[in-house]
Design an enzyme around this catalytic site. Structure first.
Site, short mmCIF file in Angstrom:
data_model
loop_
_atom_site.label_atom_id
_atom_site.label_comp_id
_atom_site.label_asym_id
_atom_site.label_seq_id
_atom_site.Cartn_x
_atom_site.Cartn_y
_atom_site.Cartn_z
N SER A 164 -8.31 49.94 11.59
CA SER A 164 -7.85 50.04 9.96
C SER A 164 -9.63 49.46 9.55
O SER A 164 -10.50 49.95 10.05
CB SER A 164 -6.71 49.12 9.26
OG SER A 164 -7.29 49.35 8.31
N HIS B 137 -7.59 54.67 9.93
CA HIS B 137 -6.72 55.95 9.23
C HIS B 137 -7.44 55.55 7.03
O HIS B 137 -7.75 54.53 7.50
CB HIS B 137 -5.40 55.86 9.77
CG HIS B 137 -5.08 53.64 8.97
ND1 HIS B 137 -3.96 53.48 9.73
CD2 HIS B 137 -5.52 52.79 8.41
CE1 HIS B 137 -3.42 52.21 8.72
NE2 HIS B 137 -5.22 51.62 7.67
#
Length: 211
Positions: free
Chosen positions: A101, A126
């Protein structure tokens, strides 16, 4: 029983006796930074403060950021990324363990050609998520618009730093995409993968020896 942060001796130039300081403060003196936790405002402010201080101290010596982080707050991660681009010295990024992330976002923000992953490191990308689950409909709509803006910002940075088309980045960010060190290199998130027969980037204290 936890031992806390290890302490090491450090002698301030001009003084005869060494004092004991925690290992991270000692390594900061050699321009080695560590992101080993969730990305939040506190660690972001610490890293930004250290980078700005080291930038003012010497603009000709590179910095090295070691990353083992599951990610965290989007704006905190973006602020660290922006600071990395702001300082004059090159910032090397080294992935140990996991950069997921916002951890992978910061990893890709290192100086291009100076982003390294250890052989068994993992990287995950993501899209940003909203933490606003309850509230008035109008508030939810405002937050949704903000999340879309942040997603666009993050996507554009990945596009610029990896060389991947925006359509590819956008599609991949729709879900959790995990990568090995070699896959992250092929994707453009890192430039180098440390191996047993290749030297890593050169760092103080002979950190550039073969892994």
């Amino acid at each position: 029983m936890p031992i806390g942060v290890p302490k090491v001796p450090f002698r301030i130039p001009g003084e005869e006796d060494a004092s004991w300081i925690d290992v991270y403060n000692r390594l900061y003196r050699d321009r080695l930074l560590f992101l080993g936790q969730d990305v939040d405002d506190e660690i972001a402010n610490q890293l930004i403060g250290i980078m700005i201080y080291l930038n003012g101290e010497n603009q000709s010596k590179d910095m090295y950021m070691y990353i083992n982080s599951p990610g965290g707050a989007v704006l905190a991660g973006i602020s660290v990324y922006d600071a990395m681009q702001f300082v004059v010295p090159d910032v090397h990024t080294i992935c140990m363990g996991l950069a997921a992330s916002m951890g992978s976002f910061i990893l890709t923000g290192g100086e291009i050609s100076k982003r390294l992953a250890l052989p068994h490191a993992r990287v995950m990308i993501h899209q940003p998520a909203s933490s606003f689950y309850e509230g008035q409909a109008g508030e939810c709509m405002i937050e949704a618009e903000e999340v879309l803006k942040l997603k666009d910002c993050v996507t554009k940075v990945y596009m610029q730093r990896t060389g991947k088309p925006m359509a590819v980045i956008s599609e991949d960010m729709e879900r959790d995409v995990f990568m090995s060190a070699k896959e992250a290199q092929a994707y453009g998130i890192v430039d180098l993968v440390a191996t047993d027969d290749e030297p890593s980037t050169n760092t103080p204290f002979d950190y550039g020896r073969k892994w």
